[in-house]
Scaffold this active site. Structure first.
Site, PDB file in Angstrom:
ATOM      1  N   ARG A 205      56.193   0.677  26.779  1.00 49.75           N
ATOM      2  CA  ARG A 205      55.513   0.118  25.619  1.00 49.75           C
ATOM      3  C   ARG A 205      54.782   1.257  24.936  1.00 49.75           C
ATOM      4  NH1 ARG A 205      55.640  -5.280  25.583  1.00 49.75           N
ATOM      5  NH2 ARG A 205      55.847  -6.408  27.554  1.00 49.75           N
ATOM      6  N   ILE A 207      52.006   3.700  23.700  1.00 50.53           N
ATOM      7  CA  ILE A 207      50.653   4.105  24.095  1.00 50.53           C
ATOM      8  C   ILE A 207      49.932   4.594  22.847  1.00 50.53           C
ATOM      9  CG2 ILE A 207      49.264   5.591  25.560  1.00 50.53           C
ATOM     10  CD1 ILE A 207      51.426   5.640  27.597  1.00 50.53           C
ATOM     11  N   THR A 208      50.494   5.617  22.207  1.00 48.89           N
ATOM     12  CA  THR A 208      49.806   6.131  21.012  1.00 48.89           C
ATOM     13  C   THR A 208      50.560   5.823  19.721  1.00 48.89           C
ATOM     14  OG1 THR A 208      50.940   8.209  21.371  1.00 48.89           O
ATOM     15  CG2 THR A 208      48.690   8.068  22.173  1.00 48.89           C
ATOM     16  N   SER A 209      51.816   5.420  19.836  1.00 48.19           N
ATOM     17  CA  SER A 209      52.590   5.193  18.624  1.00 48.19           C
ATOM     18  C   SER A 209      52.483   3.735  18.192  1.00 48.19           C
ATOM     19  CB  SER A 209      54.044   5.571  18.875  1.00 48.19           C
ATOM     20  OG  SER A 209      54.603   4.689  19.823  1.00 48.19           O
ATOM     21  N   ASP A 266      49.765  16.614  29.710  1.00 50.55           N
ATOM     22  CA  ASP A 266      51.140  16.434  30.142  1.00 50.55           C
ATOM     23  C   ASP A 266      51.591  17.685  30.852  1.00 50.55           C
ATOM     24  OD1 ASP A 266      51.786  13.846  28.833  1.00 50.55           O
ATOM     25  OD2 ASP A 266      51.371  14.986  27.018  1.00 50.55           O
ATOM     26  N   SER A 274      58.311  13.018  36.479  1.00 52.28           N
ATOM     27  CA  SER A 274      58.147  11.635  36.049  1.00 52.28           C
ATOM     28  C   SER A 274      59.435  11.085  35.421  1.00 52.28           C
ATOM     29  CB  SER A 274      56.972  11.621  35.064  1.00 52.28           C
ATOM     30  OG  SER A 274      56.969  10.486  34.274  1.00 52.28           O
ATOM     31  N   LYS A 298      55.414  16.077  20.527  1.00 56.31           N
ATOM     32  CA  LYS A 298      54.842  16.698  21.729  1.00 56.31           C
ATOM     33  C   LYS A 298      55.166  18.178  21.865  1.00 56.31           C
ATOM     34  CE  LYS A 298      53.905  13.454  25.192  1.00 56.31           C
ATOM     35  NZ  LYS A 298      54.387  12.543  26.232  1.00 56.31           N
TER      36      LYS A 298
END
Lengths: 509, 509
Positions: A205, A207-209, A266, A274, A298
Site C-alpha cells: 500500500r 506509504i508516501t505516495s 533505506d 528485503s 529514490k
C-alpha cells in the site's frame, strides 16, 4: 535471561478495543509489581488452550484493569486467538540475545548467518523493542552490509516467514524500487499471465505516495488474500495482485520497513535483502527489477543504480534466482494519474486499448524483459510479444479473469467512481515545461485525501517538453470534501510543481 | 509541514486510565480519517483554556472512543491540565525539522549549535518519535561528538530545561559515573554542607543496580522535590539530596537516557553532555567527578578514563565550571550494602561513626577534593578537613537537618526497617577471595526485589583478599517474599559471584 522469567501468572483477559499498531497489554500495578515488570518492558503471553504465545509491551493502570486481570489490545487477541474472559499465562520476557549482535554491528563488526537470523526472529516475534530494532537499522545504514551479510539477511527473512509454492509452473516476479505512480504492475501481471507464466504478485500500500499498487487494485477487487487464496488464484488464472501486508511472507521485513520510513532510511543492503526475500518467498525463479533513476525518485544517479543492480544480480545468484535489473527513466511521472481510483482507471484504459503512453510503453518493455529472461521468447522478441498480448485484448481478458478470481466486480474502466469535487490548476505563464516534480504531485494528491479517500487524487494534463500558454490546465485535483480540495490547491499554489524553461537564470544590477 | 497541519478539530476528552510511560491519545477511526492521521503518527493537542499544548502519539479505535471524542492517557492529562469532559484542539503534528539534522549526523556530518538545539527541543517536546530519537543516539554512538559538538549539546540540554539559582553561595556538585552501590553521596553532601558550601544534589533512581541514591534517600525523606523546594532546602541547610526525575532540569536528557538504557549505549560525548548539563543546571561552579575504573563497572581501563577525564575538564572550561575528575578504584564494591534500605542504613551508620570502611574513605576523599577545588581549604588539606567534619559528628547533625528539611522522619540507622525474610549464602570451598562481581551482586539484590521492595537487597560479608573457610557466610539475601528470596538464591547458586584465587588454571591429561 534471569530466573525471574520462569515465574508466570494466570490472568483473565479483558479486551481493550484499541488498534494501536503495536502489541500492547495493560496490567494492574499490583500484578506488575508481583511479576517485577515496569511500563514499556515486555511480557510473554501464552494462551494455554492452543499454546500460541506472543511478546507484548507493557502499560500499567491502577483502576482500569483489576487485580488478576490483563487488558489486551485487539492486535494481541488476533495472534493468541483469545477473547474477553480467556485465561492467559503471563511472564516477563527475558532480554533477547540479539541485543548483543546489534551492539556488535554498531561497533563495526560483521554479522554471521546465525546472528542475523536471531535478529530477524527477534524482530518478527516482537522480542526486540522499537528502540532496539531502530538501533539495528541505524547500524546497517551507517556501517553497511557486505554482499555476504546481504545474502544472510535475505535468507533469514525468507526462513522467518511463510513461502508460496506453485507446482509445475514457471514462477516469475517483478519489482519496482521507489516507483511513484502509474501502476505498471496492473498491466504487466495480466500480460505475463496471458503468456502462460505464473506471477503471484504481492504489492504494498502507499506509504508516501498517493497510491500503492495494492490501493489501486483494491478499487477493482479484494487484495487482502491469504497465502492459500493467492495460490488458488494463480493456479486458476496464472496471476494475481495481492496486498503483501495480508500474508506473512516476510513478517520481520514489514516491521523493518515501518522503522525505515520516518527517517527515509533505506540502507542499500537492507533494501536488496528485503526485495529479494519477498521474491524468493513467492517462489520466483526469474525476477525483473525496475530501478527508476531521476531527481525526484529514490535513486538519483545512474552510477549508484548500476552498483545496486550488480548487487541484486549477485544476491539472486546465491539464491538460485535469475535477476535482470532494468534502469528506467524516473524523471517523468509514469502516466498521468495519482490516487487509487484514478490510477486503477488509467491502467484499465491502457489494457482496454483506449490509449498507449509512456506507462504502457514501460509496462510492455518490462513484461518483454521478463518473457526473455525466462526463455519464453528468444532475445529481442520480448517487447513485440508483450505488445501483441496487450493489443490483442488477451491481457484485458486475463485481467478480468484475475479480478473475478479475487472476488472483484469492477472489470471496466467506466465502472470506476469519480470524486465529488474537482478543481483545475492552470499555468500562470506560458513557456516550455522543463520539469515536473512527481514528489510534489503525490503530495498534492495526498492532501486532497488519497489514498484514504480512494477517489481523491490528481490527473496531470501536460508532460515534460510540452509548450503551454498562460491559463492552460496543468492538472486537475479530485477530492471527496471541499476542505481537502482547497488545502491541496493552496499547497499547489505555494510550490513550484511544474517548472518552465528559463533562459535568464539570474539577474545582477 | 503541510498545510494540513493548520486544520484542527475540537474534541471532547475521555480519560483512559492507563499509565503507559508515553504520551498517547486515542481517536475514533472517523475523526482520524478526517484529520488525515494514521496510528503511530503524532498529533498536537492544545487546551484552549490555558494554551498548554503537547505532542502525542496516536492510537485508533472504532468502538471505545466515540466520534468527536478523544481518549487521552493520564500522562497527557498532567501536561495539559485537562480532565474528563474538557475540550481540546487536535491537529496533525508536522514533520519535525530536526529529522533532517539526524540524517546529517548519520551521514557523518558535524552538527552545529542550532541543529543540536533543535534536536534537543524536539526530543523534549515529544515531537520526535522513539524511532527518530533512537536513530540520533545510535548516530552519536557510531559517529561520535567532537569537543565542540559536546559543548553545543551540553548548552542545548541546559537551555531546554529549567535552572536553579542559589544567590550568595558557592555552589558545588559531585557526580559518579556508573557507580553501583554504597551511596557516597549521602555522606559527601552533609560533609560539604557542614563546611558551609551549597550542594543542591539531584540523583537518579536505580536503572540496572539494586538502588540509586534517590531510592536510598527516599527511605529517609521525601526526594520528589520541586525546584523551588530544592532551593528552600539548600538555602536553609546548605545541601539536599533530591530525585532528579522530579525536576525539569534537563528533560530531554531524561528521555535520551531511557533510550540509551536497553542497549547500554553510552556514547562518550553524550555522557559528558548529560552530566555537565545537569551540573550547570543547578548552578554548580565547582564539580568533582568520580570515575570508577574496574572490570565490573562502566569504564574498564585507566587509559579510557583519562581520555574522558580531560574532555570533562575541557567542556567544564567552556561552561565556566571548574571540574576535577578523580579516577577511583571500581574493582571492589563501595561498602557492603545493596538495596535502598540496606544502603541508607549503611550510610547513616558511617555518619554515626559506627564504622569507617572503604565507602567512608572514598566519601571523605571526594569531599576533600571538593573542598580543595573551591579553595575552601588549601591544597592537601581537604581530606583532613572532611574527615574532621565526619568524625566530629557535624556531618551527622547536618544530615539530620537535611532529612527534616526534606520532610523526613527517619534520622537514625536504628529506625530503618528490615526485610521479612533472610537467607545466608555460604562458600562451598575455602581459599582467598580474588574478585567479587559487583554486577552480579546487584542482580541478586534485584531478583530479591530491590529497588521496588525497598527492604530487599543483599549484605556482603567478605572483601577482596579475605581468607575464607568452607561454609563461611559470603552474603545475606534479604527479601519481602519467599518466592523472590528463593529466586535470588538460585541465581546466586548458578553464578560465580565470589571467585577464589587459583594456582592451577587449567589441566591437561
Amino acid at each position: 535471561m534471569s530466573p525471574e522469567s520462569n515465574y508466570s501468572q494466570n490472568l483473565k483477559v479483558k479486551t481493550i478495543d484499541i488498534l494501536s499498531g503495536k502489541l500492547i497489554v495493560v496490567l494492574n500495578e499490583l500484578d506488575a509489581k508481583e511479576l517485577g515488570v515496569l511500563p514499556l518492558e515486555r511480557v510473554e503471553l501464552t494462551n494455554p488452550r492452543n499454546k500460541k504465545s506472543v511478546n507484548a509491551v507493557l502499560d500499567i493502570t491502577d483502576t482500569m484493569i483489576g487485580e488478576n486481570e490483563i487488558g489486551i489490545f485487539k492486535d494481541v487477541h488476533k495472534i493468541l486467538s483469545t477473547k474477553d474472559g480467556s485465561i492467559v499465562q503471563v511472564r516477563p520476557s527475558g532480554k533477547p540475545r540479539s541485543i548483543e549482535f546489534i551492539k556488535k554491528k554498531m561497533d563495526g563488526y560483521k554479522l554471521n548467518q546465525d546472528q542475523l537470523k536471531q535478529i530477524v526472529n527477534d524482530i518478527a516475534s516482537n522480542k526486540l523493542s522499537e528502540i532496539e530494532a531502530t538501533a539495528f537499522i541505524a547500524a546497517v545504514y551507517m556501517k553497511g552490509f557486505d554482499l555476504e551479510e546481504t545474502v544472510f539477511m535475505t535468507k533469514a527473512l525468507i526462513e522467518n516467514g511463510k513461502t508460496l509454492e506453485i507446482p509445475n509452473a514457471t514462477v516469475v516476479d517483478k519489482h519496482s524500487i521507489g516507483g511513484t505512480n502509474g501502476r505498471a504492475t496492473m498491466i504487466i501481471v495480466p500480460i505475463i499471465a496471458a503468456a502462460g507464466l505464473a506471477i503471484p504478485k504481492t504489492s504494498s500500500r502507499s506509504i508516501t505516495s498517493a497510491s500503492g499498487t495494492a490501493d489501486a487494485m483494491e478499487v477493482l477487487a479484494n487484495v487482502s488474500l491469504s497465502l492459500n487464496k493467492i495460490r488458488q488464484v494463480v493456479e486458476k488464472t496464472g496471476g494475481c495482485i495481492a496486498w503483501g501486508g495480508a500474508v506473512e511472507l516476510a513478517p520481520a521485513d514489514d516491521k523493518i520497513i515501518k522503522i525505515e520510513y520516518p527517517l527515509s532510511l533505506d540502507p542499500e543492503g537492507q533494501v536488496i535483502a528485503s526485495v529479494m526475500a519477498k521474491k524468493a518467498s513467492v517462489g520466483a525463479k526469474f525476477v525483473v527489477i525496475d530501478l527508476p533513476v531521476g531527481p525526484f525518485v529514490k535513486v538519483h544517479s545512474r552510477d549508484s543504480a548500476e552498483v545496486m543492480a550488480l548487487k541484486f544480480i549477485e544476491v539472486g545468484k546465491k539464491l538460485g534466482i535469475k535477476v535482470e535489473v532494468v534502469i528506467t527513466n524516473g524523471s517523468e511521472p509514469s502516466g498521468r494519474a495519482f490516487g487509487p481510483n484514478l490510477e486503477a482507471k488509467y491502467a484499465l484504459e491502457i489494457l482496454e486499448g483506449k490509449f498507449f503512453d509512456n506507462l504502457g510503453q514501460k509496462s510492455v518493455e518490462l513484461a518483454g524483459a521478463l518473457l526473455e529472461l525466462t526463455g519464453h521468447v528468444s532475445k529481442g522478441k520480448g517487447f513485440e510479444k508483450a505488445l501483441n498480448i496487450l493489443e490483442s485484448g488477451e491481457a484485458l481478458a486475463k485481467m478480468k479473469e484475475i479480478i473475478r478470481a479475487q472476488g472483484g466486480k469492477i472489470v471496466s474502466s467506466d465502472q470506476i467512481g469519480k470524486a465529488k469535487f474537482k478543481k483545475l490548476f492552470v499555468s500562470r505563464h506560458s513557456g516550455e515545461i522543463s520539469s515536473i516534480n512527481v514528489g510534489l504531485l503525490n503530495k498534492v494528491a495526498r492532501i486532497a485525501g488519497a489514498p484514504s479517500h480512494k477517489k481523491a487524487g490528481l490527473m496531470l494534463n501536460v508532460e515534460q517538453g510540452s509548450k503551454i500558454s498562460k491559463n492552460k490546465v496543468l492538472f486537475e485535483i479530485h477530492a471527496e470534501n471541499k476542505r481537502k480540495l482547497d488545502a491541496a490547491y493552496d499547497f499547489a499554489m505555494r510550490n513550484q510543481i511544474v517548472s518552465l524553461k528559463r533562459i535568464i537564470l539570474e539577474k545582477f544590477s
